[in-house]
Design an enzyme around this catalytic site. Structure first.
Site, PDB file in Angstrom:
ATOM      1  N   LYS A  19       0.636  -1.156  -0.032  1.00 22.38           N
ATOM      2  CA  LYS A  19       0.062  -0.080  -0.077  1.00 22.38           C
ATOM      3  C   LYS A  19       0.671   1.130  -0.048  1.00 22.38           C
ATOM      4  O   LYS A  19       0.451   2.313  -0.317  1.00 22.38           O
ATOM      5  CB  LYS A  19      -0.839   0.009   1.157  1.00 22.38           C
ATOM      6  CG  LYS A  19      -1.976  -0.903   1.120  1.00 22.38           C
ATOM      7  CD  LYS A  19      -3.261  -0.585   2.062  1.00 22.38           C
ATOM      8  CE  LYS A  19      -4.432  -1.490   1.999  1.00 22.38           C
ATOM      9  NZ  LYS A  19      -4.158  -2.628   2.872  1.00 22.38           N
ATOM     10  N   ARG A  20       2.099   1.106   0.518  1.00 24.07           N
ATOM     11  CA  ARG A  20       3.035   2.135   0.523  1.00 24.07           C
ATOM     12  C   ARG A  20       3.225   2.759  -0.907  1.00 24.07           C
ATOM     13  O   ARG A  20       3.636   4.080  -0.885  1.00 24.07           O
ATOM     14  CB  ARG A  20       4.332   2.071   1.116  1.00 24.07           C
ATOM     15  CG  ARG A  20       4.379   2.056   2.861  1.00 24.07           C
ATOM     16  CD  ARG A  20       5.749   1.705   3.055  1.00 24.07           C
ATOM     17  NE  ARG A  20       5.981   0.245   2.677  1.00 24.07           N
ATOM     18  CZ  ARG A  20       7.041  -0.029   1.895  1.00 24.07           C
ATOM     19  NH1 ARG A  20       7.882   0.988   1.775  1.00 24.07           N
ATOM     20  NH2 ARG A  20       7.525  -1.122   1.522  1.00 24.07           N
TER      21      ARG A  20
END
Ligand code: GLU
Length: 433
Positions: free
Chosen positions: A204-205
């Site tokens: 998700k980063r």
């Protein structure tokens, strides 16, 4: 028969990594005329959610990865896992641990060397002395991941397990369980990780990683599927454009790539653009229009014909449907402000207001804006009459219609926007001069 399964846990959305695993399983099964099965690994009662399951299935359908048979749901098979565990208990290969009246079943890990022949990386050896005994049934009666996985791979007759590299150390444990039960050990292929642009595992980063996000961003499933296929697989030659049926035909486990793949949004966008251009025009228009509808991007009463003209005009300039709204908001909304630099560049001509007023009157006299040749003739005539180059009129006209300094050809654009919109916008700019 070749049988593979995709086994998502419904604890989150279908993400890019999961979609690639599903795709490779699907391609292998279809190429081999085998079975592609789906298994919902929902034994984590706290984290599994029906919404996630639905979202995963919807994403797979959107990608075109249809599966065979009804998906198997592990939460409905608890008694089967319990029954199978008894076999290991009675054979002395597992033991019970009772705490506060609750019983867990634990597999006695055989302590030895075990070799796994991975279809990508060849032989991988493990020393199981570093492994702890393995819980099969937890004290609440629910199976652990390993146990449910092994029981179901056998139940489904899975011949090939194709899954992410993050499962590589799980495989020897599962092989030992299969061997203990006298069940067939499938072939394994562990797909290399997908990395983000900074070289760390995609997460998700790195921004959006769910398949549903790419649908919302206006990507075609064809584009995403094509791109995902090339994250860890390659056909002979340098070919980069594939439809799903072409991938099915060409796919082979032999051409899996061992090194990790890097997720590159620009490449995905480029690939998507190739698919946008390859669609038959009517499909392109219908699918784009459906997307704009479903994303609620079309103002009430917006003429369908204008959307279609915009779509055609921008087809070779956009990489996703969403790009149209970003590149050409002026199709959907009035021009509310003008690009400052374009203003400075295009409004300096002395006597410009009169020239534009004169041009506007000439345009008004046309019955409609359907003929680009006529539009161009009117403008060039106006320019000649007032002794300026055509661009002296075109630039302010573009500014009026789009608010920007760049756009597709002005006459095409006028045709696409239609007479009323054009004259009104030109009038509004004139008020400011
Ligand atoms: N549920 C597991 C996962 O989502 C699947 C593991 C497997 O394919 O065996 O990672």
């Amino acid at each position: 028969m070749i049988t593979v399964r995709f086994a998502p846990s419904p604890t989150g959305f279908l993400h890019v990594g999961g979609a690639r695993t599903a795709l490779f399983n699907f391609l292998f099964a279809r190429n081999q005329k085998g079975k592609f099965l789906l298994r919902i690994e929902d034994t984590d009662r706290e984290r599994s959610r029906p919404e996630f399951e639905k979202e995963i299935l919807d994403s797979l359908k959107w990608l075109g990865l249809g599966w065979d048979e009804t998906p198997l749901r592990q939460s409905e098979r608890i008694s089967i896992y319990q029954k199978e565990a008894e076999k290991l208990l009675s054979g002395g290969l597992a033991y019970e641990e009772v705490k506060e009246g609750k019983r867990a079943v634990i597999f006695k890990m055989p302590r030895r060397e075990i070799a796994l022949t991975d279809l990508l990386r060849g032989e991988v050896r493990f020393d199981t002395r570093v492994f702890e005994d393995l819980v099969l049934l937890k004290s609440d009666g629910f199976p652990t991941y390993h146990w449910a996985c092994v029981v179901d791979d056998e139940a489904l007759g899975v011949t090939h397990v194709i899954r992410g590299e993050d499962h590589l150390t799980n495989t020897p444990k599962q092989m030992l369980l299969l061997e203990a039960l006298g069940w067939r050990v499938p072939a394994y292929a562990h797909l290399p990780l997908i990395l983000g642009s900074d070289g760390t595992p995609l997460s998700k980063r790195h921004g959006a990683v769910s398949v549903a996000h790419y649908l919302k961003e206006g990507f075609l499933p064809e584009g995403l599927v094509n791109y995902l296929a090339l994250l860890g697989w390659g056909a002979e030659g340098n070919r980069e454009f594939f439809t799903l049926p072409e991938l099915v035909e060409k796919f082979s486990l032999k051409r899996l790539i061992r090194s990790s793949a890097r997720f590159d949004l620009e490449k995905l966008r480029w690939t998507n653009a190739q698919h946008l251009r390859a669609l038959p025009e009517t499909d392109y228009l219908r699918r784009a229009s459906d997307w704009f509808q479903s994303e609620n991007l079309i103002p009430a009463g917006f003429p369908e014909a204008r959307l279609q003209s915009a779509l055609l005009l921008f087809r070779s300039r956009i990489q996703t449907f969403k790009d149209l709204g970003v590149e050409a908001p002026y199709f959907f909304r009035d021009v509310e402000s003008y690009d400052l630099e374009a203003m400075n560049r295009s409004l300096g001509e002395p006597g410009l207001k009169e020239k534009l007023l004169d041009l506007k009157a000439k345009f008004e006299a046309l019955p409609d804006f359907g003929d680009v040749v006529k539009l161009e003739a009117v403008l060039r005539e106006g320019a000649q009459k007032t002794g300026v180059e055509a661009k002296v009129l075109i630039h302010p006209l573009r500014l009026a219609l789009t608010g920007k300094g760049v756009s597709p050809g002005i006459f095409e654009l006028m045709k696409a926007l239609g007479k009323d919109v054009c004259l009104e916008r030109l009038g509004r700019l004139l008020e400011k001069l």
